[in-house]
Design a protein around this motif. Structure first.
Motif, PDB file in Angstrom:
ATOM      1  N   ALA A 179       0.815  -1.223   0.000  1.00  0.00           N
ATOM      2  CA  ALA A 179       0.000   0.000   0.000  1.00  0.00           C
ATOM      3  C   ALA A 179       0.846   1.269   0.000  1.00  0.00           C
ATOM      4  O   ALA A 179       0.473   2.271  -0.611  1.00  0.00           O
ATOM      5  N   PHE A 180       1.971   1.216   0.685  1.00  0.00           N
ATOM      6  CA  PHE A 180       2.691   2.475   0.908  1.00  0.00           C
ATOM      7  C   PHE A 180       4.063   2.535   0.251  1.00  0.00           C
ATOM      8  O   PHE A 180       4.668   3.582   0.217  1.00  0.00           O
ATOM      9  N   VAL A 181       4.577   1.393  -0.218  1.00  0.00           N
ATOM     10  CA  VAL A 181       5.947   1.370  -0.718  1.00  0.00           C
ATOM     11  C   VAL A 181       5.919   1.360  -2.240  1.00  0.00           C
ATOM     12  O   VAL A 181       5.149   0.597  -2.835  1.00  0.00           O
ATOM     13  N   PRO A 182       6.735   2.128  -2.935  1.00  0.00           N
ATOM     14  CA  PRO A 182       6.790   2.126  -4.391  1.00  0.00           C
ATOM     15  C   PRO A 182       7.259   0.767  -4.901  1.00  0.00           C
ATOM     16  O   PRO A 182       7.897  -0.007  -4.184  1.00  0.00           O
ATOM     17  N   PRO A 183       6.945   0.446  -6.114  1.00  0.00           N
ATOM     18  CA  PRO A 183       7.290  -0.885  -6.654  1.00  0.00           C
ATOM     19  C   PRO A 183       8.762  -1.173  -6.590  1.00  0.00           C
ATOM     20  O   PRO A 183       9.166  -2.308  -6.309  1.00  0.00           O
ATOM     21  N   GLU A 184       9.628  -0.204  -6.822  1.00  0.00           N
ATOM     22  CA  GLU A 184      11.057  -0.478  -6.846  1.00  0.00           C
ATOM     23  C   GLU A 184      11.620  -0.769  -5.470  1.00  0.00           C
ATOM     24  O   GLU A 184      12.744  -1.285  -5.340  1.00  0.00           O
ATOM     25  N   LEU A 185      10.851  -0.475  -4.390  1.00  0.00           N
ATOM     26  CA  LEU A 185      11.345  -0.720  -3.033  1.00  0.00           C
ATOM     27  C   LEU A 185      10.563  -1.819  -2.321  1.00  0.00           C
ATOM     28  O   LEU A 185      10.819  -2.090  -1.140  1.00  0.00           O
ATOM     29  N   ARG A 186       9.629  -2.411  -2.986  1.00  0.00           N
ATOM     30  CA  ARG A 186       8.776  -3.388  -2.282  1.00  0.00           C
ATOM     31  C   ARG A 186       9.554  -4.645  -1.888  1.00  0.00           C
ATOM     32  O   ARG A 186       9.285  -5.241  -0.846  1.00  0.00           O
ATOM     33  N   THR A 187      10.509  -5.005  -2.705  1.00  0.00           N
ATOM     34  CA  THR A 187      11.283  -6.217  -2.372  1.00  0.00           C
ATOM     35  C   THR A 187      12.027  -6.002  -1.062  1.00  0.00           C
ATOM     36  O   THR A 187      12.030  -6.881  -0.179  1.00  0.00           O
ATOM     37  N   ARG A 188      12.654  -4.930  -0.971  1.00  0.00           N
ATOM     38  CA  ARG A 188      13.379  -4.619   0.262  1.00  0.00           C
ATOM     39  C   ARG A 188      12.405  -4.460   1.420  1.00  0.00           C
ATOM     40  O   ARG A 188      12.688  -4.835   2.555  1.00  0.00           O
ATOM     41  N   GLY A 189      11.254  -3.845   1.154  1.00  0.00           N
ATOM     42  CA  GLY A 189      10.255  -3.696   2.208  1.00  0.00           C
ATOM     43  C   GLY A 189       9.747  -5.039   2.693  1.00  0.00           C
ATOM     44  O   GLY A 189       9.556  -5.238   3.891  1.00  0.00           O
ATOM     45  N   GLN A 190       9.517  -5.982   1.758  1.00  0.00           N
ATOM     46  CA  GLN A 190       9.056  -7.312   2.143  1.00  0.00           C
ATOM     47  C   GLN A 190      10.123  -8.007   2.991  1.00  0.00           C
ATOM     48  O   GLN A 190       9.813  -8.686   3.976  1.00  0.00           O
TER      49      GLN A 190
ATOM     50  N   PRO B 240       1.861   9.833  -8.762  1.00  0.00           N
ATOM     51  CA  PRO B 240       2.438   8.549  -8.367  1.00  0.00           C
ATOM     52  C   PRO B 240       2.718   8.495  -6.888  1.00  0.00           C
ATOM     53  O   PRO B 240       3.047   9.503  -6.271  1.00  0.00           O
ATOM     54  N   ALA B 241       2.569   7.297  -6.343  1.00  0.00           N
ATOM     55  CA  ALA B 241       2.715   7.133  -4.892  1.00  0.00           C
ATOM     56  C   ALA B 241       4.142   7.449  -4.476  1.00  0.00           C
ATOM     57  O   ALA B 241       5.093   7.204  -5.200  1.00  0.00           O
ATOM     58  N   PRO B 242       4.288   8.033  -3.267  1.00  0.00           N
ATOM     59  CA  PRO B 242       5.631   8.336  -2.772  1.00  0.00           C
ATOM     60  C   PRO B 242       6.333   7.067  -2.377  1.00  0.00           C
ATOM     61  O   PRO B 242       5.735   6.017  -2.273  1.00  0.00           O
ATOM     62  N   TYR B 243       7.599   7.256  -2.125  1.00  0.00           N
ATOM     63  CA  TYR B 243       8.368   6.102  -1.686  1.00  0.00           C
ATOM     64  C   TYR B 243       8.831   6.345  -0.271  1.00  0.00           C
ATOM     65  O   TYR B 243       8.936   7.469   0.187  1.00  0.00           O
ATOM     66  N   ALA B 244       9.129   5.204   0.395  1.00  0.00           N
ATOM     67  CA  ALA B 244       9.681   5.277   1.746  1.00  0.00           C
ATOM     68  C   ALA B 244      11.093   4.773   1.716  1.00  0.00           C
ATOM     69  O   ALA B 244      11.439   3.907   0.916  1.00  0.00           O
TER      70      ALA B 244
ATOM     71  N   GLY C 130      20.200   1.272   4.814  1.00  0.00           N
ATOM     72  CA  GLY C 130      20.057   0.811   3.444  1.00  0.00           C
ATOM     73  C   GLY C 130      19.759   1.937   2.517  1.00  0.00           C
ATOM     74  O   GLY C 130      19.641   3.072   2.910  1.00  0.00           O
ATOM     75  N   SER C 131      19.628   1.603   1.238  1.00  0.00           N
ATOM     76  CA  SER C 131      19.305   2.625   0.249  1.00  0.00           C
ATOM     77  C   SER C 131      17.904   3.106   0.481  1.00  0.00           C
ATOM     78  O   SER C 131      16.945   2.364   0.309  1.00  0.00           O
TER      79      SER C 131
END
Length: 917
Positions: A79-90, A123-127, A136-137
């Motif tokens: 819901a809150f993390v951009p697609p390029e950061l979702r892997t790291r978020g998971q 577009p949704a923001p990133y965290a 991390g990045s």
């Protein structure tokens, strides 16, 4: 406290104060408004074992602007993390659910303001997610994995539940108005089933930084302020104080906690400040620039502070105390006091300039000085002046006389004293000196020293007495000490300063100069009055056949010298010359000119000239006044004439014969005489006015008037009948109206005239001469005609002897016979025409011998061998006076003898005869 999900527990322990020991019986503890958590903006939410949000607190709704109905059941990563950061978020979420803590910063979209319109969704923001143990990045975080619980099942996140579309947080990532920064604390927990969950604590970084800034600003204001800063609690005791405050009152800042204002200030000032604190705490009204006076430890100097007070509130608006900001304004008060003193001194000098020296009275000037200085400058004051200054003898310094050997000053007189303290005498160790008494100062006293040195002295008061200090200031006028003035301040008044000393010296000097001017004026005034009085006849002149009354009034009280004059001159033959004149101008110059003219009039009158001849000669004298040599010269150029002073005068000259009761007048530009005959109204005598004296070029005419016994004659100057408010014609009319009762005593008539007419105008001098006619009775006159023959000498002696016998003047018979025979003999030998003998009896005996010859006899001293030439010498020796005058038909030779019972001195005939040889 922010809300904590009731179902979660942390490592088997319930949150402190958040969850009760009874499972499912959750109970949250409320916090008061304005608590620290309100300022920090703390929110929480929890993630279930399936990786989805299962708890979303109300504070999270307010912080992120997302309602619980939308957030619960959503995968926070999806819901809150951009697609390029979702892997790291998971991966981060898996680690948390695996039992590891995570901390990091997350950007989020600020909720829109209530009145704002939502913007389109970009577009949704990133965290930025942190990695365990390092940054991390895009993620900043650190964490440690707790040991795994044996037998625990670790599952990946379950797929998201079907729900509403996930929220997308939009906004400009670099715009601080729409994007905030939150610090996220993720802590692993277990639910009741032992499944791995996570509790997330979110803090608004902006609010935290704002609080840090506010705390730094408060510390800067409170701790770094150069002014004294103190915070009073609701009990009015000091809670906090900064270092400048502690430095002023001693000790360290923490040492002042718990103190009250009574620990710093005198009781009166402390009560006043405590009342102000209480009022500010109750009403909230601030107090600005409150002036406080007190002492600081280790100093006896009074300090002045300016205090500002305002009430302090908590975040919820509850009053928690009063803040005070104070600054030391002692120097400002000193400067203000100096400025006020300077203004006061200038005001005193201005008042002194306006009030001191308005009169030419020395004692009044001293009283004016005390009126100015008490109580504005001092509480008590006295003025002592040298007696010589008051006596007018010119002694204005402290010379010691032979009787002053034990004193340290000359004779002083107390002329003025003033006190603003009731019944407070000077307590300088001496008995009080009353006003008007004389005294001395002891030689060793500071008062005598001030008089000798000519410098002020400051004398301290006696211990326990009323006096604080006294300034003894000598009064200097043109480097001469004329007296001493004492300025005294009582206990409770401020001490004398150098400014006060300078002001006292200036005031004393101004007063001394005014007094010296008054002294000089009185000296010159007395001299002028002496001159004026010497030039006027006595108050009650005596004349044969006339009753005389006269008055002279100066133009004003400050100038008693003028050019008006009058005179009564006794002439031979019991005749009297009456003169009234007015020199144009006033003052000493006019008085001197008047004196010269009066002397000239008397000289000319003794020559027994006719009135017109007297005025003609007097005109020449007036024209010569102010010229070199006193004579008008025809050879002088017009330029020289312009440089000379011009003197003009008016004059009326009258000669009254008491035998014939005839009066002859001549006028030189003067006002006409007034005559009042018995039983008739007053009238002005028509005498040709002629030109004023000093003009020249015109002859003077005479008018002869026959007067009756009891008649009244008035001669006057223009000051009696003319002023700015009254024309000359009106004044003359009023003068005639006052002479309605000529029979009253002559002195009363003069007073009535001066009291009725406007004589107080002060514009010109006034001279008034009034004469009542009282001619010689026929019984006092003996008149005989003698033929030009030798027998007339014996016949004249017989007439004289018989007449003196009838007047009971037998002691004068021999002398009179001898002198009558000498005059008749001279008339026979050197005269012409018929001889006339006349005897007149009044205050003296006058004998006159008339003949038609024009040659007047001249007395000479006969030599021892001369047979003649001793007749007139004999007349001069035996008579009180003799002389000769011209008449219309010849000349008259006369002599005068004092009566036996009169005031004259009787002459010894034998002694007079022996003196001839």
């Amino acid at each position: 406290m922010s809300e904590i999900p009731a179902q979660a527990t942390v490592s088997g322990r319930s949150s402190e104060g958040a969850v009760s020991e009874t499972r499912g019986d959750a109970m949250s503890q409320g916090t008061p408004p304005g608590s620290l958590y309100d300022h920090l903006k703390v929110a929480s939410f929890s993630v279930g074992p399936d990786g989805l949000i299962d708890q979303w607190s109300t504070r999270a709704e307010r912080l992120f602007g997302v309602p619980a109905s939308v957030a619960v059941g959503k995968d926070p990563i999806e819901a809150f993390v951009p697609p390029e950061l979702r892997t790291r978020g998971q991966r981060a979420m898996a680690e948390v659910l695996d039992g590891r803590e995570w901390t990091g910063t997350v950007p989020f979209r600020l909720p829109p303001a209530p009145e704002a319109v939502p913007a389109p969704a970009p577009p949704a923001p990133y965290a930025r997610y942190g990695q365990p143990g390092r940054e991390g990045s895009g993620v900043r975080g650190s964490g440690t994995a707790p040991p795994r619980t044996p037998g625990a099942v670790h599952r990946p996140a379950a797929p998201p539940r079907p729900a509403a579309p996930a929220p997308r947080f939009t906004g400009d990532h670099g715009d601080p108005r729409t994007v905030g920064i939150a610090e996220l604390y993720v802590m692993p927990t277990e639910n009741a089933k032992g499944e791995r969950t996570a509790v997330c604590i979110v803090v608004d970084v902006r609010a935290l930084r704002r609080i840090e800034t506010d705390i730094a600003a408060s510390q800067a204001i409170f701790g770094q302020s150069p002014f004294g800063f103190v915070l009073f609690g609701p009990d009015l005791r000091v809670q906090h104080a900064n270092q400048p405050f502690a430095a002023a009152f001693g000790g360290r800042a923490p040492d002042h906690r718990g103190r009250t204002v009574h620990d710093y200030l005198p009781r009166r000032e402390a009560d006043r400040l405590a009342a102000a604190l209480r009022r500010v705490l109750e009403t909230g009204d601030p107090v600005t620039d409150m002036q406080i006076v007190g002492l600081v430890p280790g100093s006896s100097e009074r300090r002045h502070w300016s205090v500002n007070l305002y009430r302090v509130h908590s975040g919820s608006g509850r009053p928690i105390g009063v803040a005070g900001l104070g600054s030391d304004v002692t120097r400002r008060h000193a400067a203000a006091r100096e400025a006020a003193q300077s203004r006061r001194n200038l005001a005193l000098l201005n008042e002194a300039g306006a009030r001191i020296g308005n009169s030419l009275d020395i004692e009044a000037t001293a009283r004016e000085l005390l009126t100015v200085t008490v109580p504005g400058f001092c509480d008590l004051a006295a003025v002592d002046l040298y007696q010589g200054l008051l006596d007018g003898d010119g002694t204005t310094s402290g010379r010691l006389s032979a009787t002053d050997t034990g004193s340290g000053s000359g004779v002083l007189r107390r002329v003025a004293y003033a006190s603003a303290v009731a019944d407070a005498p000077f307590t300088d160790g001496r008995a009080p000196v009353k006003v008007g008494t004389t005294h001395h100062f002891d030689f060793a006293s500071p008062f005598a020293d001030a008089l000798r040195a000519g410098r002020p002295r400051l004398i301290d008061g006696e211990p326990g007495g009323l006096i604080r200090s006294t300034l003894a200031v000598p009064m200097l006028a043109h480097d001469t000490v004329v007296g001493l003035v004492q300025f005294t301040r009582a206990k409770g008044s401020e001490p004398f300063t150098e400014r006060d000393r300078a002001l006292a010296v200036e005031l004393a000097a101004r007063t001394a100069v005014s007094m010296d001017n008054a002294r000089l004026y009185h000296r010159e005034h007395q001299r002028a009055l002496l001159l004026q009085r010497s030039l006027l006849p006595p108050d009650k002149p005596v004349a044969a056949g006339l009753d005389i009354a006269c008055r002279y009034l100066p133009g004003n009280a400050s100038n008693e010298v003028g050019g008006d004059w009058f005179d009564v001159i006794e002439l031979p033959g019991h005749r009297t010359a009456l003169v009234v004149g007015d020199v144009m101008g006033r003052g000493l110059r006019a008085a001197v000119a008047m004196g010269e003219l009066r002397t000239a009039v008397r000289t000319l009158a003794l020559l027994d000239l006719e009135p017109a001849e007297v005025l003609a000669a007097l005109d020449e004298v007036a024209r010569g006044l102010g010229t070199p040599g006193g004579v008008r010269q025809a050879t002088r150029t017009p330029r020289d004439a312009d440089l000379s002073e011009v003197y003009l005068a008016t004059c009326v000259y009258a000669v009254y014969d008491s035998v014939t009761r005839r009066c002859t007048f001549a006028n030189a530009g003067h006002l006409p005489p007034v005559i009042v005959e018995p039983g008739e109204s007053a009238l002005m005598l028509d005498v040709p006015p002629g030109m004023p004296l000093g003009v020249g070029g015109e002859p003077f005419e005479e008018v002869e008037v026959q007067l009756s016994d009891g008649g009244l004659l008035a001669l006057y100057t223009d000051g009696l009948v003319e002023s700015r408010d009254q024309s000359l014609d009106e004044g003359l009319h009023h003068l005639l109206g006052t002479l309605t009762e000529p029979g009253r005593p002559l002195e009363d008539v003069c007073d009535h005239v001066l009291g009725t007419l406007d004589t107080r105008h002060g514009e010109d001098d006034i001279a008034l001469v009034m004469a009542r006619v009282q001619g010689l009775p026929a019984a006092s006159v003996g008149d005989w005609s003698l033929p030009r023959e030798p027998q007339s000498v014996g016949r004249a002696r017989e007439y004289a002897r018989a007449q003196l016998g009838s007047w009971d003047l037998d002691p004068l018979v021999d002398t009179t016979e001898l002198l009558v025979s000498e005059l008749v003999t001279n008339a026979l030998r050197y005269g012409e025409g018929e001889i006339r003998l006349r005897l007149l009896l009044d205050r003296t005996l006058v004998c006159e011998v008339w003949d038609a010859g024009l040659v007047q006899p001249r007395r000479r001293r006969a030599r021892a061998t001369d047979e003649g030439g001793r007749g007139l010498q004999l007349v001069g020796l035996l008579s009180a006076g003799w002389g000769a005058r011209r008449t219309h038909r010849g000349k008259t030779v006369w002599f005068e003898l004092a009566l036996p019972d009169g005031e004259g001195t009787q002459i010894d005939v034998a002694e007079a005869l022996m003196s001839m040889f």
